[in-house]
Write an enzyme that holds these catalytic residues in place. Sequence first.
Site, PDB file in Angstrom:
ATOM      1  N   TYR A  44     -31.906  56.629 -32.548  1.00 53.78           N
ATOM      2  CA  TYR A  44     -33.438  57.198 -32.917  1.00 53.78           C
ATOM      3  C   TYR A  44     -33.266  55.413 -34.371  1.00 53.78           C
ATOM      4  O   TYR A  44     -32.662  55.139 -34.151  1.00 53.78           O
ATOM      5  CB  TYR A  44     -33.761  58.069 -34.470  1.00 53.78           C
ATOM      6  CG  TYR A  44     -32.438  59.071 -35.160  1.00 53.78           C
ATOM      7  CD1 TYR A  44     -31.163  58.230 -34.989  1.00 53.78           C
ATOM      8  CD2 TYR A  44     -32.394  60.861 -34.929  1.00 53.78           C
ATOM      9  CE1 TYR A  44     -30.350  59.316 -36.302  1.00 53.78           C
ATOM     10  CE2 TYR A  44     -31.625  60.923 -35.629  1.00 53.78           C
ATOM     11  CZ  TYR A  44     -31.065  59.822 -36.276  1.00 53.78           C
ATOM     12  OH  TYR A  44     -29.503  61.229 -37.020  1.00 53.78           O
ATOM     13  N   GLU A  45     -34.239  55.277 -34.714  1.00 58.26           N
ATOM     14  CA  GLU A  45     -34.979  54.678 -35.937  1.00 58.26           C
ATOM     15  C   GLU A  45     -34.840  53.379 -35.378  1.00 58.26           C
ATOM     16  O   GLU A  45     -34.234  52.037 -35.752  1.00 58.26           O
ATOM     17  CB  GLU A  45     -34.172  54.594 -37.358  1.00 58.26           C
ATOM     18  CG  GLU A  45     -34.019  55.716 -38.450  1.00 58.26           C
ATOM     19  CD  GLU A  45     -35.405  56.099 -38.465  1.00 58.26           C
ATOM     20  OE1 GLU A  45     -36.468  55.122 -38.212  1.00 58.26           O
ATOM     21  OE2 GLU A  45     -36.057  57.752 -38.766  1.00 58.26           O
ATOM     22  N   GLY A  46     -35.197  52.773 -33.982  1.00 62.45           N
ATOM     23  CA  GLY A  46     -34.768  52.132 -33.204  1.00 62.45           C
ATOM     24  C   GLY A  46     -33.700  52.133 -32.204  1.00 62.45           C
ATOM     25  O   GLY A  46     -32.604  51.684 -33.185  1.00 62.45           O
TER      26      GLY A  46
END
Lengths: 598, 598
Positions: free
Chosen positions: B441-443
Amino acid sequence: MTYRPPVRDMSFALNEIAGLKELCGSKAFPDLEPDLIEQVLEESGRMAGDLLAPLNWTGDQQGSQLGADGVKAPDGFADAYKQWFEAGWCSIPGDVNYGGQGLPLSLAVAVQEYINQANMAFGLCPMLSQGAVESLTQHGSDELRDKYLPKLLSGEWTGSMNLTEPQAGSDVGALKAKAEPVGDGTYKIKGTKIYITWGDHDMAENIIHLVLARLPDAPEGTKGVSLFLVPKFFVNDDGSLGDRNDVKCIGLEKKLGIHASPTCVMAYGEEEGAIGWLIGEENKGMRCMFTMMNNARLNVGMQGVGIAERAYQQALDYAMERKQGKAFTPYTDKPDGMSPIIDHPDVRRMLLTMKAMTEATRGICYANAVALDLEHNGEDEDKRKWGQGRAALLTPISKGFSTDVGVDVASIGIQIHGGMGFIEETGAAQHLRDSRIAPIYEGTNGIQAIDLVSRKLTMDGGKVIADFLDEIDQTAKSCSASNDEKLVTIGRELSQANATLRETTDWLLEALKSEATDALGGATPYLKMIGTVAGGAYLAKGALAAHPKAGEDSYLAGRVEMAAFYATNILPQAAGLKAPATSGAAGLYALSTDLLTS
Amino acid sequence: MTYRPPVRDMSFALNEIAGLKELCGSKAFPDLEPDLIEQVLEESGRMAGDLLAPLNWTGDQQGSQLGADGVKAPDGFADAYKQWFEAGWCSIPGDVNYGGQGLPLSLAVAVQEYINQANMAFGLCPMLSQGAVESLTQHGSDELRDKYLPKLLSGEWTGSMNLTEPQAGSDVGALKAKAEPVGDGTYKIKGTKIYITWGDHDMAENIIHLVLARLPDAPEGTKGVSLFLVPKFFVNDDGSLGDRNDVKCIGLEKKLGIHASPTCVMAYGEEEGAIGWLIGEENKGMRCMFTMMNNARLNVGMQGVGIAERAYQQALDYAMERKQGKAFTPYTDKPDGMSPIIDHPDVRRMLLTMKAMTEATRGICYANAVALDLEHNGEDEDKRKWGQGRAALLTPISKGFSTDVGVDVASIGIQIHGGMGFIEETGAAQHLRDSRIAPIYEGTNGIQAIDLVSRKLTMDGGKVIADFLDEIDQTAKSCSASNDEKLVTIGRELSQANATLRETTDWLLEALKSEATDALGGATPYLKMIGTVAGGAYLAKGALAAHPKAGEDSYLAGRVEMAAFYATNILPQAAGLKAPATSGAAGLYALSTDLLTS
């Protein structure tokens, strides 16, 4: 979650890399033919796909359950098991005198890979039986063999291995289970065993437990351990089942993965005493156990390969379907709308890494299996001796390296799925959960590394490892001598990696002579190093075999490309492991325990 | 499952490695003193241990549940959250005009590490709020800030980030949620968002959702995305809560880990329409989102560090208690009976690897945090510019490298436990399950690697990366100039590794000029390479700082030993990544998709 048995990959690895085809028509396997190998691979693969793969996810979700009547496998498992063994897939390598098919172990190992791909938790049941079969075949009395082998071998009955106790894990010699001679040739077994895989279940009429225990006044440690056969139900002389023995499952572990496979706490002799029969000699149980363990170690390695293959297939399918972003590359069609993520170079690297590592570990494990076939059925003493040494050397590598790769590949599979990979329903996470046990059981990978460095490198005065390294150099030379640019590259990289591996091996052999701790401290990085180089060497062998017909057959051309990818991307990472493998142990102890806790 | 806040390790990394102490008394932080830093670390660490750590396992087992009234966090979470924010731990870096404490972000990042160590799933809630605070602070109107910031900042209300939709994951620009202007300055938001962490819960009175959506006739892709503030409950002018907005959680994902953290499917505007307020300018939502994301990326990196610390502590405790075998080494006491497994060299290597990797990633992340402090609060323009470049460079490394390390370290933690590690009750497996989301997550870490190579290396004409590599060389030189043998070794290894990193960087910068795919294909190995070298450089910095007093303080002597272990065992592995980082993309596409599926 589709699954496709990778028949051609496995056939190629068995025949062209590991050399199974050379056993065709040999003295020990007069009936073995290339067509038969293909037929076994085709049919067992299809059955694994149709029958076992669909139960993988449901089995994980439901898990095995312990009730008043013992352990119940997940829905569909008992029926699937019946179909599986009735098709004859359990008895491939068995002794023909006991109803086995007398085919090579390496063929059985490939079939076991299918089971692991399709349903690893299910596969543990026939795998454990196989260990019991081998131990009984090699060490059991005629009476025990006649009574138990035929049904164990066919798979009608299953087997279990009972080693671990709470205080005795890696340190098997610390076990406390007791065996008292009754006087009639039988023994009363008493004790609790933990982590007993498929120790109880409802898939077979009888379960044959092989149990390590101590006789009264037995020496301490591993020299006082004996192996006993303890059936769940007694077997009458006419082969029918009699009373229940005093053995039962008293608990199941709640685990990270392989939920369908019951991990039992087994109680022996809680009431009147469990009756057992000695296998082999008194106090020589460790030898019999290693017969079980060595087979199991290779098959656990195959779990790493199998789960890697399954995780790869699932990630590949997702990467071809899932569209995100536009990939502008000179190597793919110009995107019209979003691209499938397989077109992005980073995703492509992940997929190729998964595939290359899977093929590399498959090469190692199959070569190990063929070496075992030569050990037991080689044409002459030289071949058998060679097979024995090679198999002994490769076993810790097969187990340790392949299972670590299994975890890594399953983890990459999650990554390719992005957020979906973390959602259980997708199934990618199950592969990671399932894979994570394999580096632990049948001797942790640390134990494998120690076995490799302290016992295997020194075999035959270092000749076994020297032969292996020479063979890798020979493969590298053959590649370098080619007029194909890709093969030349493979040869160069393999030769360089092997040179560093040789230096590292020499260092460890020297260290063993002066201070073993220094060698043991480098054992784990060394195992990764030799696994990485060996995997590259087997892929290179495959490339050499594929190359002559690569122009006509794109599949074969792919084998050269895969070996080249491995050689240029993965092999160069091996050299970096020389430093940790040869750094000695002093640095490991430089920080006191106090400081580690602060 | 004891947990000890590693106060001294964190204080050392913050002050001696990342340089937080140099901000004491600066213009932006006139009240910051070494004593205050210690006090915050001591007290927040103790509270994380007493309050949050005991809820980690129970939270995992119970999970968050969706009922008719919305999402309910696991037992004890709401009360713990209240105590946590009331103690002031959420508002450390906040704007003093809105009730914040105006202390450095790097101090807040350290506090966030404690939460991640103690209870990663819990920690996501204040982490997401922090992202909302930053976005609102930097881009919100005065009106929005006055209304929402004080309670968001204190933690009384929480925030959520709403980006992902089923077809829009890494490709944020593909999102479809709609925003229609109502005419009174508000917008009606309609759409479904997935993977919304802590999107609903019962721990706070109100939740402030930041939502990406498209205005009518907005340009396609990322250039047509706007950011909106959508409160769960409307806020009256007197600050009291009004009616419920048309937003709700309609589903929770069943995940591999972080079970306590609800991963919500959020429905906006299913009935009368969800009312939202624009943050920043129309169609400039990506900029505002990146403010949220950059902060979150560092904090996700801290999740990798935090989980690694926790896994290490648990494995260490087990290794000191569990006894198996006899370790005969020159470095430990002669065993009397079985040895604790920490005395075996292979286990020792695993523990040191866990610890060294944890400290290395902590160094990277804290340096990143201090760079952010300099970017926002540096004394002069030069400092601020330097901070901005360094923070931008380190962010993908903090996120990508630290989260991969978190997974690896958690997995080693399981291995040290042997069979016990696979049993859920032990708790070691939870760390692996929890850690596995952070690389996604978050890229995803692939996105981080691409960001690093394609956007960060080229910053300021390559000056930012050149400065960083020069700084590493400087550190290496300082080590080499020492009269301490260990520091000289560290200097030599660091210098060699950095030379290879520099060559690799140059290759990538050249490739970007001709064929970007070649650079992108090597992005992931490059990220691992620079992370490995940077980690070694920060540990070396620590060793240099510790060395002068190492003779009097065994803790400081330990920092030199730890850096030496890393330099001789882990740093040499970086060079092997040059080959995959610079192999170009052609080999990645040499196998057609057809061949990958066969």
